[in-house]
Design a protein around this motif. Structure first.
Motif: not given
Length: 85
Positions: A66-85
């Motif tokens: 996807a190419d939207s602001d929301m998809s970029r925010v979500v993917m940023s959290v997935i790629e650079s955030g702390e994985k909890l599960l």
């Protein structure tokens, strides 16, 4: 907040959970087989001081292309955030 949310997640079918605290408001991204039920339960929590995004596994796959602001925010959290599960 994080520990309270993890207790809620324990009762649901959750495939992945990510946490990013770099912004003023922390963000959680949760991939669950039952996103509607999980969102309803999270809505019952008191004093939520975070952005919580709950998506299905199919929605997660679609976000990758996807190419939207929301998809970029979500993917940023997935790629650079702390994985909890």
């Amino acid at each position: 907040m994080k520990s309270e949310l993890m207790k809620v997640l324990d009762g649901f079918s959750v495939e992945e959970a990510y946490y990013a605290a770099g912004e003023a408001i922390p963000t959680f991204v949760i991939v669950s087989m039952e996103p509607e039920n999980l969102l309803q339960k999270i809505g019952e929590m008191e004093e939520i001081e975070a952005d919580i995004i709950v998506i299905s596994p199919d929605e997660r796959k679609k976000l990758e292309s996807a190419d939207s602001d929301m998809s970029r925010v979500v993917m940023s959290v997935i790629e650079s955030g702390e994985k909890l599960l």
